[in-house]
Design a protein around this motif. Structure first.
Motif, PDB file in Angstrom:
ATOM      1  N   LYS A 158       0.801  -1.060  -0.019  1.00 17.09           N
ATOM      2  CA  LYS A 158      -0.076  -0.191  -0.007  1.00 17.09           C
ATOM      3  C   LYS A 158       0.969   1.252   0.102  1.00 17.09           C
ATOM      4  O   LYS A 158       1.744   1.370   0.922  1.00 17.09           O
ATOM      5  CB  LYS A 158      -1.050  -0.025   1.220  1.00 17.09           C
ATOM      6  N   CYS A 169      -6.508  -2.229   5.777  1.00 16.32           N
ATOM      7  CA  CYS A 169      -6.347  -3.004   4.579  1.00 16.32           C
ATOM      8  C   CYS A 169      -7.077  -4.340   4.608  1.00 16.32           C
ATOM      9  O   CYS A 169      -7.832  -4.870   3.697  1.00 16.32           O
ATOM     10  CB  CYS A 169      -4.944  -3.148   3.764  1.00 16.32           C
ATOM     11  N   PHE A 220     -10.573  -3.776   4.717  1.00 17.61           N
ATOM     12  CA  PHE A 220     -11.116  -3.194   3.589  1.00 17.61           C
ATOM     13  C   PHE A 220     -11.521  -1.578   3.960  1.00 17.61           C
ATOM     14  O   PHE A 220     -12.277  -0.834   3.363  1.00 17.61           O
ATOM     15  CB  PHE A 220     -12.229  -3.810   2.827  1.00 17.61           C
ATOM     16  N   GLU A 263      -9.110   0.653   3.997  1.00 17.94           N
ATOM     17  CA  GLU A 263      -8.209   1.203   2.964  1.00 17.94           C
ATOM     18  C   GLU A 263      -8.262  -0.164   1.886  1.00 17.94           C
ATOM     19  O   GLU A 263      -8.197  -1.360   2.339  1.00 17.94           O
ATOM     20  CB  GLU A 263      -6.977   1.297   3.627  1.00 17.94           C
ATOM     21  N   THR A 264      -8.110   0.458   0.576  1.00 18.15           N
ATOM     22  CA  THR A 264      -7.859  -0.564  -0.422  1.00 18.15           C
ATOM     23  C   THR A 264      -6.530  -0.792  -0.672  1.00 18.15           C
ATOM     24  O   THR A 264      -5.743   0.149  -0.890  1.00 18.15           O
ATOM     25  CB  THR A 264      -8.682  -0.073  -1.787  1.00 18.15           C
ATOM     26  N   ALA A 290      -6.887  -5.724  -3.540  1.00 17.77           N
ATOM     27  CA  ALA A 290      -7.046  -4.731  -4.724  1.00 17.77           C
ATOM     28  C   ALA A 290      -8.195  -4.667  -5.365  1.00 17.77           C
ATOM     29  O   ALA A 290      -8.722  -3.568  -6.025  1.00 17.77           O
ATOM     30  CB  ALA A 290      -5.916  -4.589  -5.496  1.00 17.77           C
ATOM     31  N   HIS A 291      -9.104  -5.695  -5.415  1.00 14.83           N
ATOM     32  CA  HIS A 291      -9.983  -5.887  -6.456  1.00 14.83           C
ATOM     33  C   HIS A 291     -10.926  -6.852  -5.825  1.00 14.83           C
ATOM     34  O   HIS A 291     -11.610  -7.540  -6.526  1.00 14.83           O
ATOM     35  CB  HIS A 291      -9.683  -6.536  -7.866  1.00 14.83           C
ATOM     36  N   ARG A 324     -17.768  -5.373  -3.708  1.00 16.67           N
ATOM     37  CA  ARG A 324     -18.481  -4.637  -2.601  1.00 16.67           C
ATOM     38  C   ARG A 324     -19.228  -5.976  -1.841  1.00 16.67           C
ATOM     39  O   ARG A 324     -19.482  -6.077  -0.656  1.00 16.67           O
ATOM     40  CB  ARG A 324     -19.488  -3.714  -3.025  1.00 16.67           C
TER      41      ARG A 324
END
Length: 244
Positions: free
Chosen positions: A9, A46, A49, A51-52, A68-69, A72
Motif C-alpha cells: 500500500k 487494509c 477493507f 483502505e484498499t 485490490a479488487h 463490494r
C-alpha cells in the motif's frame, strides 16, 4: 483462519506497506508491534477493507480474495464475520450505550430489535457495564466508552475482532480496565488481531507477536519466543527501548 500475503500500500509516493505476510489461526491473539509509521494500522485497515490495498491476497476461512479488487458484496459478507474496535471509540453521542451496541445489528443486519437488545445486554454485561446501558457516551469515562465499543464488537458475534491501538486515547489509569476485558476475551477463545503499544499485554496475553518496521514484518513468532529470544537486532532494540 486468516492469512494475508504480499500486502502492499502506498499513499502518493510514500510506500507504507512493502509486501506484508501474516497468518492468524482460530483462537490466536496476534499482537502487531512497531514504531510509529511502521504500517501497523494501515495493514489492519487494509485487512478489513477500510483502505484498499494496492496489491495482496486475503484468505479467510479458506476463501481467497484479491485485496485490490474485492467486490463490494464480498466485502460486506466478510465484514459480517469480523468486528473492528477503533482508537477513538466511534460511538454515536446521541445514543445510549445499549443503542450504540444494537444499532448495527438492527440497521445493517436487520435483526429484530428484541433479539438485538438481548445480545446487547449480554455484551455489556461481559464488559462490566450492565449498569451503564442507559448512559450516553458523554456520561461515561474514556475507558467505559471503549468498553462499549468492545461490547458492540462482541454483540456482532464475529469470528475475529480487529483492535487498532484500543488504549492509545486513554489515560493510564483507564487503560487497565480495557486490557482486562481483552484478557477475558482471550481466555474465552476469541480470535483477535491487535495493533498495540502495550508490550505487557502482548507479552502476557497474545499467543503470537509480529514486529513491524518500515512497512515490513521484521520478525514474527510465538510471543514467548519474540519477547524472550528475539532473533532480529531491530526487534531487540525496539523491545528494550520501549521497556520490554
Amino acid at each position: 483462519m486468516l492469512e494475508v500475503k504480499n500486502v502492499k500500500k502506498s499513499f502518493g509516493g510514500l510506500e507504507v506497506l512493502k509486501g506484508v505476510d501474516l497468518t492468524v489461526r482460530r483462537g490466536d491473539v496476534v499482537a502487531i508491534l512497531g514504531p510509529s509509521g511502521s504500517g501497523k494500522t494501515t495493514l489492519l485497515r487494509c485487512v478489513n477493507f477500510l483502505e484498499t490495498a494496492d496489491e495482496g491476497t486475503l484468505v479467510f476461512d479458506a476463501e481467497e480474495f484479491q485485496l485490490a479488487h474485492t467486490a463490494r458484496r464480498d466485502i460486506a459478507r466478510l465484514r459480517k464475520k469480523t468486528a473492528f474496535v477503533f482508537q477513538a471509540y466511534n460511538l454515536f453521542l446521541n445514543k445510549t450505550a445499549l443503542q450504540n451496541v444494537t444499532e448495527g445489528l438492527i440497521t445493517a443486519r436487520k435483526m429484530p430489535r428484541a433479539q438485538a437488545e438481548e445480545l446487547g445486554r449480554r455484551a455489556l454485561e461481559k464488559v462490566g457495564l450492565s449498569d451503564r446501558r442507559d448512559y450516553y457516551p458523554g456520561q461515561l469515562s474514556g475507558g467505559q466508552q471503549q468498553r462499549v465499543a468492545i461490547a458492540r464488537a462482541i454483540a456482532a458475534e464475529p469470528e475475529i475482532i480487529y483492535f487498532d491501538e484500543p488504549t492509545s486515547a486513554l489515560d493510564p489509569e483507564l487503560t487497565g480496565e480495557v486490557l482486562a476485558v481483552m484478557r477475558r476475551l482471550a481466555e474465552d477463545g476469541m480470535t483477535m488481531l491487535v495493533v498495540t503499544h502495550e508490550l505487557g499485554f502482548a507479552r502476557t496475553v497474545s499467543s503470537h507477536t509480529a514486529f513491524m518496521e518500515g512497512g515490513v514484518v521484521v520478525e514474527s513468532g510465538p510471543s514467548r519466543e519474540v519477547f524472550g529470544h528475539p532473533r532480529q537486532e531491530r526487534t531487540r532494540a525496539f523491545l528494550q527501548t520501549d521497556g520490554g
